[in-house]
Design a protein around this motif. Sequence first.
Motif, PDB file in Angstrom:
ATOM      1  N   VAL A  77       1.187  -1.144  -0.187  1.00  0.00           N
ATOM      2  CA  VAL A  77      -0.258   0.248   0.167  1.00  0.00           C
ATOM      3  C   VAL A  77       1.147   1.418   0.050  1.00  0.00           C
ATOM      4  O   VAL A  77      -0.044   2.289   0.014  1.00  0.00           O
ATOM      5  N   GLY A  78       2.107   1.411   0.083  1.00  0.00           N
ATOM      6  CA  GLY A  78       3.026   2.063   0.232  1.00  0.00           C
ATOM      7  C   GLY A  78       3.444   2.763  -1.303  1.00  0.00           C
ATOM      8  O   GLY A  78       4.862   3.773  -1.325  1.00  0.00           O
ATOM      9  N   ALA A  79       3.125   2.080  -2.104  1.00  0.00           N
ATOM     10  CA  ALA A  79       3.872   1.813  -3.389  1.00  0.00           C
ATOM     11  C   ALA A  79       2.795   2.506  -4.729  1.00  0.00           C
ATOM     12  O   ALA A  79       1.253   2.808  -4.633  1.00  0.00           O
ATOM     13  N   TYR A  80       3.343   3.711  -5.163  1.00  0.00           N
ATOM     14  CA  TYR A  80       2.570   4.035  -6.437  1.00  0.00           C
ATOM     15  C   TYR A  80       1.400   2.899  -7.180  1.00  0.00           C
ATOM     16  O   TYR A  80       2.235   2.449  -7.005  1.00  0.00           O
ATOM     17  N   SER A  81       0.017   3.595  -7.262  1.00  0.00           N
ATOM     18  CA  SER A  81      -0.675   2.799  -7.913  1.00  0.00           C
ATOM     19  C   SER A  81      -0.634   3.015 -10.464  1.00  0.00           C
ATOM     20  O   SER A  81       0.052   3.646 -10.061  1.00  0.00           O
ATOM     21  N   HIS A  82      -1.335   2.101 -10.404  1.00  0.00           N
ATOM     22  CA  HIS A  82      -1.596   2.496 -12.016  1.00  0.00           C
ATOM     23  C   HIS A  82      -1.686   3.711 -11.837  1.00  0.00           C
ATOM     24  O   HIS A  82      -3.197   3.385 -10.225  1.00  0.00           O
ATOM     25  N   SER A  98      -1.064  13.501 -10.940  1.00  0.00           N
ATOM     26  CA  SER A  98      -1.021  13.138  -8.885  1.00  0.00           C
ATOM     27  C   SER A  98      -0.484  11.932  -9.405  1.00  0.00           C
ATOM     28  O   SER A  98      -1.041  11.692  -8.020  1.00  0.00           O
ATOM     29  N   LEU A  99      -0.379  10.802 -10.226  1.00  0.00           N
ATOM     30  CA  LEU A  99       0.921  10.125  -9.995  1.00  0.00           C
ATOM     31  C   LEU A  99      -0.432   8.715  -9.634  1.00  0.00           C
ATOM     32  O   LEU A  99       0.118   8.112 -10.489  1.00  0.00           O
TER      33      LEU A  99
END
Length: 506
Positions: A137-142, A356-357
């Motif tokens: 959950v700490g990683a950027y997603s699509h 916004s990533l």
Amino acid sequence: MIQTAVRSLVQARQRPLTLSLRYASSKPHSKVLTTETMHPLVRQMEYAVRGALPIRAEALQKELLTDKTKGFDKVVFCNIGNPQQLNQKPITFFRQVASLAENPELLTPSNREALLKLYPADAIARAEVLLKHIGSVGAYSHSKGIHHIRENVAKFIERRDGFPAEPENIFLTQGASSGVQTVIQILTQNSKSGFMIPIPQYPLYSATLSLVGATPVPYYLEESHNWGLNVDELKEAVHKARADGTDVRALVIINPGNPTGQCLSEENMREIIDFCHNERLVLLADEVYQTNIYKPKAAPSTASKRFSNPWAKKLFSFHSISKGMIGECGRRGGYLECVNIDPKVMDQLYKIASVSLCPNVQGQIMVDLMTNPPKQGDESFEKYQGEIDSIYQSLIRRSNKLAQCFNSMENMTCNEAEGAMYLFPQLKIPQKAVDAAKEKSMAPDTFYCMAMLEATGVCVIPGSGFGQEPGTWHFRSTFLPEEHLFDKFCADLKGFHKKFMDTYKD
Ligand code: DCS
């Protein structure tokens, strides 16, 4: 030799710094950023839900820490539909899954026996599936959101509406707000671009339109018909705006309504779709309150009808984890579904989302849970359903109680809430109070709400923040205070209102 070289290097590096310092000190009083030099559209924007009343309410809350003479000991924030702020309990299954996703250490096989004493097996299984697709959950997603969750949203829409939906047409968003803002942004070609918005409306719309410099095209809801929407009013509004040179390109529908709580009938929805088609308008359907339906105009079987594919022609629809019986406002989750939108525009939407990533991942997890909750036969189903039903029934009781309370007061009338979380009563304000408001440079409805806040600690929002027929005065209150405090809440409002009316009697 080396020392000289180093010294000249250091001097060379210092030169630009010395120059810039000298430049700055030659203009000691000229600030770069002031409210005069900032973006004028930001300065002009207003957003009443967090405006003057809530600002005073926050100050009052601080004063109450030391001042015990006010006659009440806390501020009740009825200015915002924020259920958990007023102690609504989160849905257990949702928090179980969220907490496991947050702390995957708990899922290691050696912890399983201990974990099963604390968590039901279906919550564990759901967290494992989600983590398999998410990673951490700490990683950027699509940028559009996690594909697996968008698939679940598409299946949810399909189950709800009976028509297929496409995961590629779904963007997960930071609450519905960011989806609305993005769509308004891409639809605004220039300052003549017009958006039809209901009056009264939720001020996200007026605020965003003023930020992007677009033109609001108001259409009025009919208070005497329980805040119903009359399509003739839409036709009149669009023709008038076009005659005035506005390039009207979209219609905003909030269903169930905020602040008015009305629910559209299916017939009304079909008329709206035809209207959009005939007038070449993109429909923005704000359906964040789609499960907060208490007294629908439509028959129960069609009450859950939403604007969707292939019913609607060109559509953006918005949903959120903030509302319903979930109330996870602080997690900022939602989705935007795009129906029949040009693929090249979809690429542009994706581009904006990428800037916004990604939407925050815990919010995305809540969207997964909202659209794919425990099913009959699952271990957590009964508890889940029991919690949802109990909040739902309590909302109905509280909305009825508050409407009765308002309708029992002199100079006040209030439509019952068919849905959503608010009541929007109309007030007749005596001339003496209108004069007193003028002296304080306040609108009469703001004057009334400010007096209510100072006398009771209850914070509501004046009707002027949402728009109202000229010459009428309203305010909006949520019906979210806890049920065991509700009688006192109503009694305080009644007591205040009577004193106010006695003080300013004509
Ligand atoms: N649309 C409507 C009609 C809303 O009422 C709200 C929030 C939103 C969109 C955006 O919500 P999220 O971004 O949290 O999904 N309603 C505000 C209000 O009037 N009170 O609480 C917040």
